[in-house]
Design a protein around this motif. Sequence first.
Motif, PDB file in Angstrom:
ATOM      1  N   THR A 295      40.006  46.608  42.490  1.00 16.63           N
ATOM      2  CA  THR A 295      40.941  46.872  43.599  1.00 16.63           C
ATOM      3  C   THR A 295      42.317  46.252  43.379  1.00 16.63           C
ATOM      4  O   THR A 295      43.326  46.844  43.755  1.00 16.63           O
ATOM      5  CB  THR A 295      40.359  46.322  44.920  1.00 16.63           C
ATOM      6  N   LEU A 296      42.380  45.071  42.757  1.00 22.97           N
ATOM      7  CA  LEU A 296      43.650  44.333  42.719  1.00 22.97           C
ATOM      8  C   LEU A 296      44.341  44.309  41.366  1.00 22.97           C
ATOM      9  O   LEU A 296      45.366  43.650  41.223  1.00 22.97           O
ATOM     10  CB  LEU A 296      43.407  42.889  43.177  1.00 22.97           C
ATOM     11  N   THR A 297      43.775  44.958  40.378  1.00 23.39           N
ATOM     12  CA  THR A 297      44.418  44.933  39.056  1.00 23.39           C
ATOM     13  C   THR A 297      44.750  46.356  38.607  1.00 23.39           C
ATOM     14  O   THR A 297      44.329  47.333  39.236  1.00 23.39           O
ATOM     15  CB  THR A 297      43.510  44.266  38.005  1.00 23.39           C
ATOM     16  N   ASN A 298      45.458  46.449  37.499  1.00 19.88           N
ATOM     17  CA  ASN A 298      45.837  47.767  36.971  1.00 19.88           C
ATOM     18  C   ASN A 298      44.821  48.267  35.945  1.00 19.88           C
ATOM     19  O   ASN A 298      45.189  48.931  34.975  1.00 19.88           O
ATOM     20  CB  ASN A 298      47.238  47.707  36.362  1.00 19.88           C
ATOM     21  N   VAL A 299      43.544  47.940  36.151  1.00 21.70           N
ATOM     22  CA  VAL A 299      42.497  48.438  35.257  1.00 21.70           C
ATOM     23  C   VAL A 299      42.446  49.968  35.336  1.00 21.70           C
ATOM     24  O   VAL A 299      42.667  50.554  36.396  1.00 21.70           O
ATOM     25  CB  VAL A 299      41.138  47.804  35.659  1.00 21.70           C
ATOM     26  N   ARG A 300      42.181  50.611  34.197  1.00 15.48           N
ATOM     27  CA  ARG A 300      42.209  52.084  34.149  1.00 15.48           C
ATOM     28  C   ARG A 300      40.875  52.680  34.629  1.00 15.48           C
ATOM     29  O   ARG A 300      39.842  52.046  34.522  1.00 15.48           O
ATOM     30  CB  ARG A 300      42.502  52.559  32.725  1.00 15.48           C
TER      31      ARG A 300
ATOM     32  N   ALA B  38      55.641  31.781  42.656  1.00 15.86           N
ATOM     33  CA  ALA B  38      54.246  31.337  42.631  1.00 15.86           C
ATOM     34  C   ALA B  38      53.523  32.048  41.491  1.00 15.86           C
ATOM     35  O   ALA B  38      53.748  33.238  41.244  1.00 15.86           O
ATOM     36  CB  ALA B  38      53.578  31.665  43.969  1.00 15.86           C
ATOM     37  N   SER B  39      52.658  31.332  40.808  1.00 14.34           N
ATOM     38  CA  SER B  39      51.897  31.939  39.706  1.00 14.34           C
ATOM     39  C   SER B  39      50.800  32.832  40.285  1.00 14.34           C
ATOM     40  O   SER B  39      50.435  32.726  41.472  1.00 14.34           O
ATOM     41  CB  SER B  39      51.260  30.854  38.847  1.00 14.34           C
ATOM     42  N   SER B  40      50.259  33.713  39.423  1.00 13.29           N
ATOM     43  CA  SER B  40      49.170  34.603  39.878  1.00 13.29           C
ATOM     44  C   SER B  40      47.988  33.796  40.370  1.00 13.29           C
ATOM     45  O   SER B  40      47.338  34.143  41.364  1.00 13.29           O
ATOM     46  CB  SER B  40      48.740  35.520  38.734  1.00 13.29           C
ATOM     47  N   PHE B  41      47.686  32.683  39.668  1.00 11.77           N
ATOM     48  CA  PHE B  41      46.551  31.845  40.070  1.00 11.77           C
ATOM     49  C   PHE B  41      46.779  31.277  41.471  1.00 11.77           C
ATOM     50  O   PHE B  41      45.864  31.252  42.297  1.00 11.77           O
ATOM     51  CB  PHE B  41      46.359  30.715  39.059  1.00 11.77           C
ATOM     52  N   GLN B  42      48.010  30.816  41.754  1.00  9.33           N
ATOM     53  CA  GLN B  42      48.311  30.267  43.088  1.00  9.33           C
ATOM     54  C   GLN B  42      48.198  31.341  44.162  1.00  9.33           C
ATOM     55  O   GLN B  42      47.735  31.073  45.272  1.00  9.33           O
ATOM     56  CB  GLN B  42      49.722  29.668  43.087  1.00  9.33           C
TER      57      GLN B  42
ATOM     58  N   SER C 201      49.322  43.100  37.136  1.00  7.74           N
ATOM     59  CA  SER C 201      49.341  43.584  35.761  1.00  7.74           C
ATOM     60  C   SER C 201      48.518  42.654  34.875  1.00  7.74           C
ATOM     61  O   SER C 201      48.751  41.445  34.836  1.00  7.74           O
ATOM     62  CB  SER C 201      50.790  43.644  35.260  1.00  7.74           C
ATOM     63  N   LEU C 202      47.540  43.226  34.185  1.00  9.33           N
ATOM     64  CA  LEU C 202      46.659  42.414  33.333  1.00  9.33           C
ATOM     65  C   LEU C 202      47.262  42.167  31.952  1.00  9.33           C
ATOM     66  O   LEU C 202      46.789  41.300  31.221  1.00  9.33           O
ATOM     67  CB  LEU C 202      45.298  43.111  33.184  1.00  9.33           C
TER      68      LEU C 202
ATOM     69  N   ILE D  69      42.349  45.303  28.232  1.00 10.61           N
ATOM     70  CA  ILE D  69      41.269  45.842  27.392  1.00 10.61           C
ATOM     71  C   ILE D  69      40.037  44.923  27.394  1.00 10.61           C
ATOM     72  O   ILE D  69      38.900  45.407  27.590  1.00 10.61           O
ATOM     73  CB  ILE D  69      41.784  46.103  25.961  1.00 10.61           C
ATOM     74  N   PRO D  70      40.202  43.586  27.196  1.00 14.31           N
ATOM     75  CA  PRO D  70      39.002  42.727  27.265  1.00 14.31           C
ATOM     76  C   PRO D  70      38.272  42.821  28.608  1.00 14.31           C
ATOM     77  O   PRO D  70      37.042  42.806  28.651  1.00 14.31           O
ATOM     78  CB  PRO D  70      39.575  41.316  27.053  1.00 14.31           C
ATOM     79  N   LEU D  71      39.065  42.937  29.694  1.00 12.56           N
ATOM     80  CA  LEU D  71      38.417  43.028  31.011  1.00 12.56           C
ATOM     81  C   LEU D  71      37.681  44.357  31.176  1.00 12.56           C
ATOM     82  O   LEU D  71      36.593  44.406  31.782  1.00 12.56           O
ATOM     83  CB  LEU D  71      39.481  42.870  32.106  1.00 12.56           C
ATOM     84  N   GLU D  72      38.258  45.431  30.651  1.00 12.96           N
ATOM     85  CA  GLU D  72      37.565  46.728  30.715  1.00 12.96           C
ATOM     86  C   GLU D  72      36.278  46.694  29.891  1.00 12.96           C
ATOM     87  O   GLU D  72      35.256  47.275  30.283  1.00 12.96           O
ATOM     88  CB  GLU D  72      38.498  47.838  30.226  1.00 12.96           C
TER      89      GLU D  72
END
Length: 560
Positions: free
Chosen positions: A82-87, A179-183, A286-287, A292-295
């Motif tokens: 839902t929250l990333t640009n995964v294809r 703010a960083s993505s982690f924050q 944006s990942l 690719i590793p996450l996919e």
Amino acid sequence: MDNQLRWLSTGLFILIVSLSVLPSVRLLLEALSQLTFSASSPLAQVLQSERTWGALKNSFYTSGLGAFIAVILGAGFSFIVTLTNVRGRGIWVFFFMLPMMIPPQVTALSWVQLFGPASPMLNTFGIAPAIGSPQPMYSANGIALLLGIQSAPLVFLTMRTQLVSLPQDLIEAAQLAKASSFQIWLDIIFPLCRSALVAGGALAFVSSLGNFGIPAMLGIPAGYIVLPTLIYQQMAGFGNQMLSQVAGLSMIIALLVLMGMLLQQWLQQRSRYALLGHSTHSIAFSLKNWRIPLEILLATILSFILVIPLLALVVSSMVPALGMPLTLNTFTLSAFEEMISRQSVTFRAFENSTWLAFFSALVLMLVSLPLGYLLMRMPLRLRSVIASLIEVPYAIPGIVLAIAFILLFAKPLPFIGISLYGTLSIIFLAYLSCFLSVCLKPVLMAMSQLDPALEEAAQLAGAKSIRRLIDIILPLTAPAFFAGGLLVFLIAINELTVSALLWSAGNETLGVLIFNLDESGDSVMASAIAVLVVVLVAGVMGLLNLCASRLPKGVIPWHD
């Protein structure tokens, strides 16, 4: 209110009382019958039995661990998809939702065929454990793992509903503040989704608590009993107090489930934030190099929880006997041939399940339209009460509902003297009670989006209620109307929990057929039928997916 609407309201009121209220009341009366302060009353015997408390403890362990696994899987997938640009989001969602639509007994059978010394798949690769080694799936942890996989889509849906409504402006403000993505995840996203996460976990726990197929297939062979399987075994007993004791056990599960449902609804209400400035654009982090590793990680998890077990099921259906490897010499379709062309029970089970699923869907579609029409015209508080009554039979475990229907229809019907017990009719009525809310929800969702000006114009032109319902409401809500029917058909065609207690010889359903074949040791035959069922489920889901663009948003649970 005109006369037509008044008659319609009366008829639907009688229907709701018959399908939703009467079974629950009959179960409660039976559980409280013969209630005395002596130790010999049925309810006291149930509460004093060590088996009850043992089954309760086992139910809490497997459901609790299953809910934890479901939260890890469901929340993780929901965040990424839902929250990333995964294809290919739609493909990931479709395959992640598939385990929820596959019958629990088929899921259990596929995992049993994957592990253990008799696994045809492991024997094909020469990595099967030695003969005599224990089957790891016949254990509490094996049950919990599959309950977690089966319930993970529920957590996914709960989380996804919350994530898609997160305000884009809030995220953009945090990014402008460097703010960083982690924050952002830690300070904004997680706090806003915390209640939905707990609500999803509660829903997974409740669903696991009432699951019968997985504990029955994995727990009974190992002597590991949970509350639904204890009720199933108690029903095989005899005695004057058997029904009262079973009703008492059913009430314990029903109370636990209802408490869980109330907790889940309370948490979901707390998770609704009314923030201003919502953006129409969805959030997509944006990942970059991690995409690719996450996919690959998503594909690996789906392979482990879905593809490999189903592959093991297919391999098991294509060997002459359990424990044999699949080679060119052993490959055979004899199990399919035997079950399709020689075993009359297969045709009968397909016919019964198709009949039950088709007519349940048809009747509920016809009922849902006027019922939704009336509900939308009621005050909000009254509508909520009636909607909750309709949801009770779907919320309580199927095995509890089956006991309620046995108690209700064990004796011949008054005036006509005909008994429904042991016939397809009692299963049909139980399906109507159980799946009414499944069919009604898409219809209500579609009606809530209609412009009331259309109907008001027809009313001013003199059109009566029935005419407005048929000529205006029906054409505008037709896609949701049919989607609700298809969802009912999809769930009912594989149902096991209700029919496991209500079936009789000659009235087998597909779920009962697979369960009985596996219990009698015909695992290869059971695998062949299970493969056909999975193909059927995937086909109907694919058909719904094709219709998704013509349906209101949210009607199909696995589609945006």
